[in-house]
Design a protein around this motif. Structure first.
Motif, PDB file in Angstrom:
ATOM      1  N   ASP A  63     -12.553 -29.802 -25.381  1.00 48.15           N
ATOM      2  CA  ASP A  63     -13.645 -30.545 -24.729  1.00 48.15           C
ATOM      3  C   ASP A  63     -13.159 -31.623 -23.759  1.00 48.15           C
ATOM      4  OD1 ASP A  63     -12.650 -32.274 -26.600  1.00 48.15           O
ATOM      5  OD2 ASP A  63     -14.583 -32.978 -27.318  1.00 48.15           O
ATOM      6  N   ASP A  72     -14.972 -35.441 -20.463  1.00 48.24           N
ATOM      7  CA  ASP A  72     -14.881 -35.413 -21.921  1.00 48.24           C
ATOM      8  C   ASP A  72     -16.266 -35.063 -22.467  1.00 48.24           C
ATOM      9  OD1 ASP A  72     -14.750 -35.907 -24.619  1.00 48.24           O
ATOM     10  OD2 ASP A  72     -13.728 -37.840 -24.431  1.00 48.24           O
ATOM     11  N   PHE A  73     -16.423 -33.850 -22.988  1.00 45.83           N
ATOM     12  CA  PHE A  73     -17.733 -33.449 -23.505  1.00 45.83           C
ATOM     13  C   PHE A  73     -18.038 -34.219 -24.786  1.00 45.83           C
ATOM     14  CE2 PHE A  73     -16.949 -30.221 -20.448  1.00 45.83           C
ATOM     15  CZ  PHE A  73     -18.214 -30.013 -19.902  1.00 45.83           C
ATOM     16  N   ASN A  74     -19.290 -34.634 -24.923  1.00 41.34           N
ATOM     17  CA  ASN A  74     -19.684 -35.503 -26.030  1.00 41.34           C
ATOM     18  C   ASN A  74     -20.077 -34.672 -27.239  1.00 41.34           C
ATOM     19  OD1 ASN A  74     -21.366 -37.070 -23.352  1.00 41.34           O
ATOM     20  ND2 ASN A  74     -19.500 -37.876 -24.262  1.00 41.34           N
TER      21      ASN A  74
END
Ligand SMILES: [Mg+2]
Length: 459
Positions: A118, A23-25
């Motif tokens: 994402d 999960d990209f922040n």
């Protein structure tokens, strides 16, 4: 149709860490920091339009430290955090970076499923599933992303036996987290997780759980699968239970997550009034496909691309439906939002031209599931009845538009000459505003390749 016991047998228990969820922040803000190194380590928000009154669609962690988050109005963000950098959304760039990032991770692990721009799940091979090896793989991926793509694009990683648990593990530590959840860690390690933070537990299900006395993660965990099925009122409850308990639950093979259409507008259609008519036509077309697939939609999204630049998006949720009139009402609502937003700034005012529109229906459900959701959402029987009647009317219109000749033959009516002369299908029943509008001539179609931002999370 699977019997009760077959359903359970179809799921395989997985005891080790079979999935890696990434999960990209603060993804959009991170891409801006990646492309503009001067922004790294600084508060940044991404806004859908150049307007002080629009809400941020992403906030960097440095901005979050000032209380600025997704949805905060640009004007308020500047007040909370003087000097904050505000960047207009560049969705094409975010999709491009999404592909670069996925390609990098795929050098290490096979992709299982993309959930949104994402978020994605990757599968660990049998030999990588023990804790030490899985964590080493996750660290290697983080390092590869930092070295080969860029240090600004950080991700939280979750490792777990099922995709659902891996997603929950990834939620635990942000930004840049790495969390492994084994069955022996549960339910303790998730004991404080609010039920509505769990994909698959929407407000309707949460209310049902509350009525059944389930208010926290531990009591959710302690349910029996059959009890979960009863509370959900469908096999979805049982599927959820198995995913939560680390079983590999096969995905429903042909499940669509959205139905949408998109057009680049020619100069003739770039005014707001004309673009609105195009958006309505695209929505009617999507709704017709929705009914064709026997699906119901619970949400609508609208994206507007402005000329020369700027982009706006908005969405509405509603009770699951097949009724085009209801969808059109939601679209009008969104359109009003858009006009209000762009009108708020002098620069974005009446002169703005629209370069493209995209409309899609999502939160899709099959008829059985939709009926269940409707029972939750329609408090009055009349509302539900009206929706069903209008859906039937629209299915009849779809039939006439799909095969007018058959319909006219059945009615014993003479065939209108247009059908005989034209090889191109013509829509016979349209709304008054759509008359004379031929979608084929509106301009180039846009390949519908954008990864949806709010894709349905299915376990
Ligand atoms: Mg994210």
């Amino acid at each position: 149709m699977l019997g009760d016991d077959d359903t359970a047998r179809a799921y395989r228990p997985v005891d080790r860490l079979a999935w890696l969820f990434l999960d990209f922040n603060a993804y959009f803000a991170s891409v801006e920091q990646h492309d503009e190194p001067a922004l790294r380590g600084r508060p940044v928000i991404v806004a859908p339009l150049r307007s002080e009154h629009t809400g941020a669609i992403a906030a960097s962690y440095e901005a979050k430290a000032y209380g600025v988050k997704r949805g905060t109005k640009v004007r308020d963000a500047r007040r909370l955090c003087p000097g904050i950098a505000v960047r207009p959304a560049r969705h094409d760039r975010y999709v491009e970076m999404h592909k670069v990032l996925m390609a990098e991770v795929e050098r290490h692990l096979p992709l299982g499923k993309i959930y949104s721009i994402d978020e994605a799940a990757f599968r660990l091979s049998r030999s990588e599933r023990d804790r030490a090896k899985a964590i080493a793989t996750a660290r290697r991926i983080k390092q590869a992303l930092a070295e080969n793509v860029g240090p600004a694009l950080r991700a939280s990683i979750g490792l777990a036996p099922s995709r659902l648990l891996a997603k929950l593990a990834a939620e635990r530590v942000k930004p840049d987290g790495l969390t492994a959840l084994e069955l022996s860690d549960l339910p303790g390690k998730l004991a404080d997780m609010p039920l509505t933070d769990i994909p698959g537990v929407g407000p309707g299900v949460a209310a049902r759980l509350a009525r059944a006395g389930v208010h926290d993660f531990v009591s959710l965990w302690d349910l029996q699968p059959k009890r979960a099925r009863a509370i959900w009122g469908s096999v979805m409850g049982e599927r959820f239970w198995y995913a939560l308990h680390g079983y590999e639950v096969p995905e429903e093979p042909t499940k669509k997550s959205m139905i949408g259409h998109s057009r680049v507008l020619s100069r003739d259609y770039e005014t707001a009034a004309a673009a609105r008519i195009v958006a309505r036509a695209l929505l009617l077309k999507a709704a017709s496909r929705l009914r064709h697939y026997g699906l119901h939609a619970g949400a609508l999204s609208l994206m507007i691309r402005q000329r020369p630049e700027g982009r706006w998006e908005g969405g509405r949720r509603f009770a699951c439906s097949q009724d085009s009139f209801g969808f059109l009402t939601a679209l009008d609502d969104l359109w009003t939002d858009y006009l209000r937003n762009r009108g708020a700034d002098g620069a974005d005012g009446d002169g703005a031209r629209i370069g493209g529109v995209t409309v899609y229906l999502h939160a899709l459900a099959r008829t059985g599931e939709a009926r269940l959701a409707q029972r939750d959402l329609f408090s009055d029987a009349a509302g539900k009845e009206g929706d069903c009647r209008r859906a039937r009317l629209w299915r009849a219109i779809d039939l006439i538009n799909a095969d007018p000749e058959a319909k006219f033959r059945r009615l014993g009516a003479p065939l209108p000459s247009a059908t005989a002369q034209s090889s191109k299908p013509k829509r016979y029943v349209t709304l008054a505003s759509q008359t004379g509008l031929d979608l084929n001539y509106l301009g180039a179609k846009i390949a519908f390749s954008r990864v949806p931002e709010e894709a349905e999370f299915l376990y």
